[in-house]
Design a protein around this motif. Structure first.
Motif, PDB file in Angstrom:
ATOM      1  N   GLY A  16      36.237  -7.020 -64.307  1.00 18.79           N
ATOM      2  CA  GLY A  16      36.411  -6.543 -62.942  1.00 18.79           C
ATOM      3  C   GLY A  16      36.896  -7.626 -61.998  1.00 18.79           C
ATOM      4  O   GLY A  16      37.210  -8.750 -62.421  1.00 18.79           O
ATOM      5  N   SER A  17      36.934  -7.271 -60.723  1.00 15.98           N
ATOM      6  CA  SER A  17      37.450  -8.179 -59.699  1.00 15.98           C
ATOM      7  C   SER A  17      36.494  -8.244 -58.520  1.00 15.98           C
ATOM      8  O   SER A  17      35.756  -7.300 -58.247  1.00 15.98           O
ATOM      9  N   LEU A  18      36.537  -9.368 -57.844  1.00 17.13           N
ATOM     10  CA  LEU A  18      35.822  -9.555 -56.583  1.00 17.13           C
ATOM     11  C   LEU A  18      36.702 -10.383 -55.660  1.00 17.13           C
ATOM     12  O   LEU A  18      37.518 -11.193 -56.118  1.00 17.13           O
ATOM     13  N   ARG A  19      36.493 -10.181 -54.370  1.00 14.68           N
ATOM     14  CA  ARG A  19      37.202 -10.976 -53.374  1.00 14.68           C
ATOM     15  C   ARG A  19      36.188 -11.612 -52.447  1.00 14.68           C
ATOM     16  O   ARG A  19      35.418 -10.909 -51.786  1.00 14.68           O
ATOM     17  N   LEU A  20      36.188 -12.923 -52.413  1.00 16.71           N
ATOM     18  CA  LEU A  20      35.306 -13.664 -51.521  1.00 16.71           C
ATOM     19  C   LEU A  20      36.071 -14.046 -50.263  1.00 16.71           C
ATOM     20  O   LEU A  20      37.270 -14.323 -50.311  1.00 16.71           O
ATOM     21  N   VAL A  48      36.685 -24.901 -57.535  1.00 18.47           N
ATOM     22  CA  VAL A  48      37.339 -23.708 -58.061  1.00 18.47           C
ATOM     23  C   VAL A  48      38.792 -23.673 -57.589  1.00 18.47           C
ATOM     24  O   VAL A  48      39.721 -23.618 -58.389  1.00 18.47           O
ATOM     25  N   ALA A  49      38.980 -23.703 -56.284  1.00 15.00           N
ATOM     26  CA  ALA A  49      40.318 -23.658 -55.716  1.00 15.00           C
ATOM     27  C   ALA A  49      40.256 -24.145 -54.283  1.00 15.00           C
ATOM     28  O   ALA A  49      39.249 -23.919 -53.602  1.00 15.00           O
ATOM     29  N   ALA A  50      41.317 -24.797 -53.834  1.00 14.89           N
ATOM     30  CA  ALA A  50      41.307 -25.310 -52.472  1.00 14.89           C
ATOM     31  C   ALA A  50      42.714 -25.555 -51.976  1.00 14.89           C
ATOM     32  O   ALA A  50      43.626 -25.861 -52.754  1.00 14.89           O
ATOM     33  N   LYS A  75      44.059 -18.568 -38.672  1.00 14.92           N
ATOM     34  CA  LYS A  75      42.951 -17.630 -38.670  1.00 14.92           C
ATOM     35  C   LYS A  75      41.655 -18.252 -39.146  1.00 14.92           C
ATOM     36  O   LYS A  75      40.603 -17.625 -39.081  1.00 14.92           O
ATOM     37  N   ASN A  76      41.730 -19.481 -39.654  1.00 15.28           N
ATOM     38  CA  ASN A  76      40.531 -20.198 -40.081  1.00 15.28           C
ATOM     39  C   ASN A  76      39.705 -19.419 -41.079  1.00 15.28           C
ATOM     40  O   ASN A  76      38.469 -19.478 -41.050  1.00 15.28           O
ATOM     41  N   THR A  77      40.365 -18.661 -41.900  1.00 15.01           N
ATOM     42  CA  THR A  77      39.659 -17.953 -42.957  1.00 15.01           C
ATOM     43  C   THR A  77      40.329 -18.264 -44.287  1.00 15.01           C
ATOM     44  O   THR A  77      41.521 -18.547 -44.351  1.00 15.01           O
ATOM     45  N   VAL A  78      39.551 -18.191 -45.322  1.00 15.44           N
ATOM     46  CA  VAL A  78      40.085 -18.397 -46.651  1.00 15.44           C
ATOM     47  C   VAL A  78      39.450 -17.366 -47.576  1.00 15.44           C
ATOM     48  O   VAL A  78      38.288 -17.003 -47.407  1.00 15.44           O
ATOM     49  N   HIS A  79      40.256 -16.866 -48.487  1.00 16.96           N
ATOM     50  CA  HIS A  79      39.796 -15.846 -49.419  1.00 16.96           C
ATOM     51  C   HIS A  79      39.974 -16.352 -50.842  1.00 16.96           C
ATOM     52  O   HIS A  79      40.839 -17.185 -51.127  1.00 16.96           O
ATOM     53  N   LEU A  80      39.179 -15.799 -51.724  1.00 16.97           N
ATOM     54  CA  LEU A  80      39.318 -16.091 -53.140  1.00 16.97           C
ATOM     55  C   LEU A  80      39.320 -14.769 -53.883  1.00 16.97           C
ATOM     56  O   LEU A  80      38.298 -14.085 -53.961  1.00 16.97           O
ATOM     57  N   GLN A  81      40.477 -14.395 -54.390  1.00 17.36           N
ATOM     58  CA  GLN A  81      40.602 -13.188 -55.203  1.00 17.36           C
ATOM     59  C   GLN A  81      40.339 -13.563 -56.656  1.00 17.36           C
ATOM     60  O   GLN A  81      41.039 -14.414 -57.206  1.00 17.36           O
ATOM     61  N   MET A  82      39.343 -12.925 -57.229  1.00 19.91           N
ATOM     62  CA  MET A  82      38.951 -13.247 -58.600  1.00 19.91           C
ATOM     63  C   MET A  82      39.176 -12.025 -59.484  1.00 19.91           C
ATOM     64  O   MET A  82      38.548 -10.979 -59.259  1.00 19.91           O
ATOM     65  N   ASN A  83      40.055 -12.147 -60.431  1.00 20.89           N
ATOM     66  CA  ASN A  83      40.395 -11.047 -61.337  1.00 20.89           C
ATOM     67  C   ASN A  83      39.994 -11.379 -62.763  1.00 20.89           C
ATOM     68  O   ASN A  83      39.811 -12.543 -63.113  1.00 20.89           O
ATOM     69  N   SER A  84      39.886 -10.332 -63.557  1.00 15.93           N
ATOM     70  CA  SER A  84      39.552 -10.498 -64.990  1.00 15.93           C
ATOM     71  C   SER A  84      38.330 -11.391 -65.165  1.00 15.93           C
ATOM     72  O   SER A  84      38.338 -12.349 -65.943  1.00 15.93           O
ATOM     73  N   LEU A  85      37.292 -11.054 -64.443  1.00 16.64           N
ATOM     74  CA  LEU A  85      36.096 -11.900 -64.441  1.00 16.64           C
ATOM     75  C   LEU A  85      35.383 -11.869 -65.788  1.00 16.64           C
ATOM     76  O   LEU A  85      35.377 -10.850 -66.494  1.00 16.64           O
ATOM     77  N   LYS A  86      34.788 -13.004 -66.107  1.00 19.39           N
ATOM     78  CA  LYS A  86      34.007 -13.149 -67.325  1.00 19.39           C
ATOM     79  C   LYS A  86      32.589 -13.569 -66.970  1.00 19.39           C
ATOM     80  O   LYS A  86      32.329 -14.058 -65.870  1.00 19.39           O
ATOM     81  N   ALA A  87      31.684 -13.412 -67.935  1.00 18.70           N
ATOM     82  CA  ALA A  87      30.297 -13.812 -67.706  1.00 18.70           C
ATOM     83  C   ALA A  87      30.206 -15.293 -67.325  1.00 18.70           C
ATOM     84  O   ALA A  87      29.341 -15.686 -66.538  1.00 18.70           O
ATOM     85  N   GLU A  88      31.102 -16.109 -67.850  1.00 20.25           N
ATOM     86  CA  GLU A  88      31.084 -17.548 -67.558  1.00 20.25           C
ATOM     87  C   GLU A  88      31.442 -17.865 -66.115  1.00 20.25           C
ATOM     88  O   GLU A  88      31.285 -19.000 -65.679  1.00 20.25           O
ATOM     89  N   HIS A  89      31.937 -16.886 -65.396  1.00 20.03           N
ATOM     90  CA  HIS A  89      32.247 -17.088 -63.977  1.00 20.03           C
ATOM     91  C   HIS A  89      31.032 -16.865 -63.083  1.00 20.03           C
ATOM     92  O   HIS A  89      31.115 -17.059 -61.865  1.00 20.03           O
ATOM     93  N   THR A  90      29.931 -16.466 -63.681  1.00 18.89           N
ATOM     94  CA  THR A  90      28.707 -16.267 -62.918  1.00 18.89           C
ATOM     95  C   THR A  90      28.250 -17.587 -62.310  1.00 18.89           C
ATOM     96  O   THR A  90      28.107 -18.590 -63.021  1.00 18.89           O
ATOM     97  N   ALA A  91      28.055 -17.589 -60.995  1.00 20.05           N
ATOM     98  CA  ALA A  91      27.674 -18.809 -60.289  1.00 20.05           C
ATOM     99  C   ALA A  91      27.447 -18.478 -58.823  1.00 20.05           C
ATOM    100  O   ALA A  91      27.766 -17.365 -58.370  1.00 20.05           O
TER     101      ALA A  91
END
Length: 120
Positions: A16-20, A48-50, A75-91
């Motif tokens: 699945g995917s999540l967007r932070l 992760v990304a910056a 806009k002083n905002t930043v997003h992180l789109q995370m696709n094809s998530l795996k259990a190892e991405h749990t954090a």
């Protein structure tokens, strides 16, 4: 001082995917970098990304092609789109800002963290 507020974490199934999202406020001058770190249980916090100075974007090798950082700028905002998530991405994912500090070189600010749990 810089304040960072994260949102968008949660529980998702593998694949699945999540967007932070992270909203920054306060004294937002001389920002050298803005992005995301994460810390899994029993592990050190890792990048992760910056966005970095000069308009560069850095990604951890493990998320290349899966995660995309966007936003920042006026806009002083930043997003992180995370696709094809795996259990190892749990954090716990942390938004951070690095600001130039004339006395110490730089100062890092951190959000409170948002939990991302990927079920297998």
């Amino acid at each position: 001082q810089v304040q960072l507020v994260e949102s968008g974490g949660g529980l998702v199934q593998a694949g699945g995917s999540l967007r932070l999202s992270c909203a920054a406020s306060g004294s937002l001058f001389s920002i050298n970098a803005m992005g995301w770190y994460r810390q899994a249980p029993g592990k050190q916090r890792e990048l992760v990304a910056a966005f970095t100075s000069g308009g560069r974007t850095n990604y951890a090798d493990s998320v290349q092609g899966r995660f995309t950082i966007s936003g920042a700028g006026a806009k002083n905002t930043v997003h992180l789109q995370m696709n094809s998530l795996k259990a190892e991405h749990t954090a716990v994912y942390y938004c951070y800002v690095r600001q130039v500090d004339l006395s110490t070189g730089w100062r890092d600010y951190w959000g409170q963290g948002t939990q991302v749990t990927v079920s297998s």
